[in-house]
Write a protein that holds these residues in place. Structure first.
Motif, short mmCIF file in Angstrom:
data_model
loop_
_atom_site.label_atom_id
_atom_site.label_comp_id
_atom_site.label_asym_id
_atom_site.label_seq_id
_atom_site.Cartn_x
_atom_site.Cartn_y
_atom_site.Cartn_z
N GLN A 55 0.83 -1.20 0.00
CA GLN A 55 0.00 0.00 0.00
C GLN A 55 0.87 1.25 0.00
OE1 GLN A 55 -2.30 -0.73 3.57
NE2 GLN A 55 -4.15 -1.13 2.36
N LEU A 56 1.93 1.24 0.80
CA LEU A 56 2.82 2.38 0.87
C LEU A 56 3.50 2.60 -0.48
CD1 LEU A 56 4.07 4.64 2.52
CD2 LEU A 56 5.80 3.01 3.31
N ARG A 57 3.99 1.53 -1.08
CA ARG A 57 4.60 1.65 -2.42
C ARG A 57 3.62 2.27 -3.41
NH1 ARG A 57 6.39 -3.49 -1.09
NH2 ARG A 57 8.60 -3.54 -0.63
N SER A 58 2.38 1.79 -3.38
CA SER A 58 1.35 2.29 -4.29
C SER A 58 1.07 3.77 -4.05
CB SER A 58 0.07 1.47 -4.10
OG SER A 58 -0.95 1.97 -4.89
N GLU A 59 0.97 4.17 -2.79
CA GLU A 59 0.71 5.58 -2.46
C GLU A 59 1.85 6.50 -2.90
OE1 GLU A 59 -1.87 7.20 -1.03
OE2 GLU A 59 -3.14 5.48 -0.61
N LEU A 60 3.09 6.03 -2.73
CA LEU A 60 4.25 6.86 -3.03
C LEU A 60 4.62 6.89 -4.51
CD1 LEU A 60 6.59 5.89 -0.05
CD2 LEU A 60 5.22 7.97 -0.30
N LYS A 61 4.09 5.95 -5.26
CA LYS A 61 4.50 5.72 -6.65
C LYS A 61 4.54 6.99 -7.51
CE LYS A 61 3.43 2.72 -10.51
NZ LYS A 61 2.53 1.69 -11.00
N VAL A 76 4.79 5.67 13.45
CA VAL A 76 4.41 4.27 13.38
C VAL A 76 3.94 3.83 14.75
CG1 VAL A 76 5.20 1.93 12.83
CG2 VAL A 76 6.17 3.88 11.59
N CYS A 77 2.74 3.28 14.82
CA CYS A 77 2.20 2.77 16.07
C CYS A 77 2.05 1.26 15.98
CB CYS A 77 0.84 3.40 16.38
SG CYS A 77 0.94 5.17 16.68
N ILE A 89 10.88 -0.80 10.79
CA ILE A 89 11.14 0.63 10.57
C ILE A 89 12.09 0.80 9.40
CG2 ILE A 89 12.16 2.72 11.58
CD1 ILE A 89 9.45 1.97 12.78
N VAL A 90 13.13 -0.01 9.34
CA VAL A 90 14.08 0.07 8.23
C VAL A 90 13.38 -0.21 6.91
CG1 VAL A 90 16.14 -1.01 7.21
CG2 VAL A 90 16.10 -0.46 9.65
N GLN A 91 12.49 -1.19 6.88
CA GLN A 91 11.75 -1.49 5.65
C GLN A 91 10.90 -0.30 5.21
OE1 GLN A 91 9.48 -5.16 5.96
NE2 GLN A 91 11.17 -6.15 7.02
N LEU A 92 10.19 0.32 6.16
CA LEU A 92 9.37 1.49 5.83
C LEU A 92 10.23 2.64 5.31
CD1 LEU A 92 6.93 1.44 8.88
CD2 LEU A 92 6.33 0.96 6.50
N LEU A 93 11.32 2.92 6.01
CA LEU A 93 12.20 4.01 5.58
C LEU A 93 12.84 3.71 4.23
CD1 LEU A 93 13.88 4.86 9.00
CD2 LEU A 93 12.12 6.18 7.81
N THR A 94 13.16 2.46 3.97
CA THR A 94 13.75 2.07 2.68
C THR A 94 12.75 2.29 1.55
OG1 THR A 94 15.21 0.46 3.73
CG2 THR A 94 14.78 0.17 1.37
N ILE A 95 11.50 1.92 1.77
CA ILE A 95 10.48 2.16 0.74
C ILE A 95 10.37 3.65 0.44
CG2 ILE A 95 7.98 2.13 0.29
CD1 ILE A 95 7.92 -0.59 1.73
N ILE A 96 10.32 4.46 1.49
CA ILE A 96 10.22 5.91 1.29
C ILE A 96 11.44 6.41 0.53
CG2 ILE A 96 10.18 8.15 2.46
CD1 ILE A 96 8.62 6.65 4.75
N HIS A 97 12.63 6.00 0.92
CA HIS A 97 13.84 6.47 0.24
C HIS A 97 13.98 5.93 -1.18
CE1 HIS A 97 16.07 9.21 2.73
NE2 HIS A 97 15.67 8.53 3.79
N ASN A 98 13.39 4.79 -1.47
CA ASN A 98 13.40 4.30 -2.85
C ASN A 98 12.63 5.24 -3.78
OD1 ASN A 98 14.96 2.06 -2.35
ND2 ASN A 98 13.23 0.68 -2.11
N PHE A 99 11.55 5.83 -3.26
CA PHE A 99 10.75 6.75 -4.06
C PHE A 99 11.22 8.19 -3.91
CE2 PHE A 99 7.95 3.11 -3.79
CZ PHE A 99 7.47 3.02 -5.09
N TRP A 107 11.05 10.64 12.26
CA TRP A 107 10.17 9.50 12.52
C TRP A 107 10.20 9.11 13.99
CZ3 TRP A 107 12.02 4.89 14.46
CH2 TRP A 107 13.41 4.70 14.39
N GLY A 108 9.17 8.43 14.37
CA GLY A 108 9.07 7.91 15.73
C GLY A 108 8.06 6.79 15.77
N CYS A 109 8.07 6.05 16.86
CA CYS A 109 7.12 4.96 17.01
C CYS A 109 6.72 4.84 18.47
CB CYS A 109 7.68 3.66 16.47
SG CYS A 109 9.21 3.15 17.23
#
Length: 131
Positions: A55-61, A76-77, A89-99, A107-109
């Motif tokens: 979903q995140l990949r799709s939103e950021l595309k 992130v909760c 967290i690393v996976q989420l940040l990696t997806i963001i940085h890929n786009f 960030w925080g959780c």
């Protein structure tokens, strides 16, 4: 969600219902982006990590052209009885940085008692320099 006032109202309602850890990312981080942005985008996702990632990949595309610098606040909760794995967290940040490889991310959780099972919630506010 793109309208700044609608985003602010949504954040007000969400922040009131979230359990907040004072050591985590604060509402001020989101407000700072909202106050300084002409254009912004709010993304809210909830579910398992396996559901959130695509979903995140799709939103950021299609949000920004490559190599655009932008400011991002990410909250992130997770459920109180589960430990949020650092790898998530690393996976989420990696997806963001890929786009958005030039993104400046705060960030925080924290735990949220309103979540159950292996559910996560991701709140992502992006300052869009142009639209």
């Amino acid at each position: 969600m793109k309208d700044k006032e609608a985003i602010r109202q949504y954040l007000n309602s969400v922040w009131e219902t979230m359990d907040n850890n004072p050591d985590s990312i604060t509402r001020e981080d989101f407000d700072r982006i909202l106050d300084n942005a002409t254009h912004c985008r709010l993304i809210f996702l909830e579910g398992s990590i396996a559901a959130i990632m695509p979903q995140l990949r799709s939103e950021l595309k299609d949000i920004l052209p490559p190599n655009t610098t932008c400011d991002i606040a990410l909250k992130v909760c997770h459920t109180p009885h589960s430990e949020l794995n650092y790898n998530i967290i690393v996976q989420l940040l990696t997806i963001i940085h890929n786009f958005m490889p030039s993104a400046n991310i705060v960030w925080g959780c924290n735990a949220d008692t309103k979540l159950s099972g292996n559910t996560l919630s991701v709140l992502l506010l992006i300052h869009l320099p142009t639209e």
